[in-house]
Design an enzyme around this catalytic site. Structure first.
Site, mmCIF file in Angstrom:
data_model
loop_
_atom_site.group_PDB
_atom_site.id
_atom_site.type_symbol
_atom_site.label_atom_id
_atom_site.label_comp_id
_atom_site.label_asym_id
_atom_site.label_seq_id
_atom_site.Cartn_x
_atom_site.Cartn_y
_atom_site.Cartn_z
ATOM 1 N N ARG A 55 0.883 -1.334 -0.027
ATOM 2 C CA ARG A 55 -0.199 0.034 0.014
ATOM 3 C C ARG A 55 1.046 1.129 -0.106
ATOM 4 N NH1 ARG A 55 -4.875 1.132 -1.179
ATOM 5 N NH2 ARG A 55 -5.794 -0.726 -0.507
ATOM 6 N N GLN A 80 -8.016 -8.024 -8.629
ATOM 7 C CA GLN A 80 -7.922 -6.525 -8.819
ATOM 8 C C GLN A 80 -6.653 -6.113 -9.260
ATOM 9 O OE1 GLN A 80 -10.620 -3.800 -7.797
ATOM 10 N NE2 GLN A 80 -9.426 -2.185 -6.736
ATOM 11 N N ARG A 85 1.813 -6.711 -9.611
ATOM 12 C CA ARG A 85 2.357 -6.123 -8.361
ATOM 13 C C ARG A 85 2.678 -7.239 -7.269
ATOM 14 N NH1 ARG A 85 -2.853 -3.390 -5.571
ATOM 15 N NH2 ARG A 85 -4.185 -5.044 -5.816
ATOM 16 N N HIS A 154 0.695 3.051 -10.224
ATOM 17 C CA HIS A 154 -0.223 3.473 -9.053
ATOM 18 C C HIS A 154 0.446 4.382 -8.211
ATOM 19 C CE1 HIS A 154 -3.475 3.667 -6.708
ATOM 20 N NE2 HIS A 154 -4.059 2.648 -6.779
ATOM 21 N N GLU A 259 -1.700 8.700 -11.601
ATOM 22 C CA GLU A 259 -1.241 7.413 -12.140
ATOM 23 C C GLU A 259 -1.427 7.227 -13.737
ATOM 24 O OE1 GLU A 259 -4.059 4.511 -10.022
ATOM 25 O OE2 GLU A 259 -4.429 6.171 -8.491
#
Length: 284
Positions: A55, A80, A85, A154, A259
């Site tokens: 995060r 998702q 990642r 992101h 992003e």
């Protein structure tokens, strides 16, 4: 200057004193320091042990952005933001180690068995005194069929107070999808954006290819991109941020997500074709 490899990350140091750290898990950039300040936000509650996506920092969304589509089946079954990642990447080589910058290249492992596509995914991170460049390279290694994907960086840019920032340089008339309003399609009025309520917008085909963030305290960032066409702007504010399990208390006050990506639709590569998407952060 130099490149240092540890068992979990690669650390870049520039002669100016700037630095960056990239985890092998997800090839996520988890730190970027310039002029003595940390420029990326990572939640103090972020999992850094490989148990889930990190995060904060700069996670890579690939081969989809957001929830999976209803078809084709191998895309519909993805989690998702896809799987890049959550993979362990390989540090391939040092590309450059000079006064102009320090640059390294990472390569992703093969996709999960159920994702039956042949491609090569690489990531190049370049550090200089006041800039951080992150480049995604995707090659379709199929011999007789196209490869479709979405890709997005992101990034969580660190700021003193999200309520004080102003976001600009999105041209008037740029179409965006407002996820807060249930996917309503709207056009930008060209005015500066302020964070006084939750924002989650995907701007389509941003012609300026450059977004500016004024942090309200005499500093900020310029986010420039090429190859990528779209750009998501996200900050949940307290209204929804407090429901994010791995977000620290009031963490939403400490970052803005700008992003760049290919997120509006799927990018299609012919057999053997390559795509390069670049993002460049500059400290203002």
């Amino acid at each position: 200057m130099g490149v240092t490899e540890t068992d979990k990350s690669v650390i870049l140091n520039h002669e100016s004193g700037s630095s960056a750290e990239i985890y092998l898990y997800g090839a996520s950039v988890v730190s970027w320091k310039s002029a003595g300040k940390e420029r990326l936000f990572v939640s103090s509650k972020a999992a850094l042990d490989g148990s889930k996506a990190i995060r904060g920092g700069i996670p890579i969304c690939f081969p989809i952005f957001g929830p999976p589509p209803s078809s084709p089946p191998e895309y519909a079954s993805l989690s998702q933001h896809g799987f890049a990642r959550n993979q362990i990447w390989k540090f391939e080589k040092t590309v450059m180690d000079r006064p102009e910058g320090v640059s390294v290249r990472f390569t992703a492992p093969a996709p999960p068995a159920e994702f039956q596509h042949k491609y090569k995914l690489a990531y190049v991170v370049t550090l200089s005194e006041h800039q951080l460049s992150t480049d995604v390279h995707i090659v379709n290694e199929e011999t007789d069929r196209e490869f479709k994907f979405q890709a997005l960086l992101h990034g969580y840019l660190a700021i003193p107070d999200s309520s004080k920032i102003r976001i600009s340089n999105i041209p008037r008339g740029t179409t965006y999808v407002d996820k807060i309003l249930g996917g309503k399609v709207t056009q930008s009025d060209g005015e500066d954006i302020v964070i006084d309520k939750p924002i989650d917008r995907v701007y389509h085909s941003v012609s300026s290819k450059e977004i500016h963030v004024d942090d309200g305290f005499g500093g900020g960032y310029k986010v420039r991109f090429r190859g990528f066409e779209d750009c998501t702007i996200w900050n949940p504010t307290e209204e929804t941020g407090k429901a994010i399990a791995d977000m620290e208390d009031k963490g939403w006050e400490k970052y803005i997500c700008i992003e760049p990506g290919y997120a509006r639709e799927f990018k299609s590569l012919a057999a053997g074709e390559e795509f390069i998407g670049q993002q460049v952060y500059t400290v203002l």
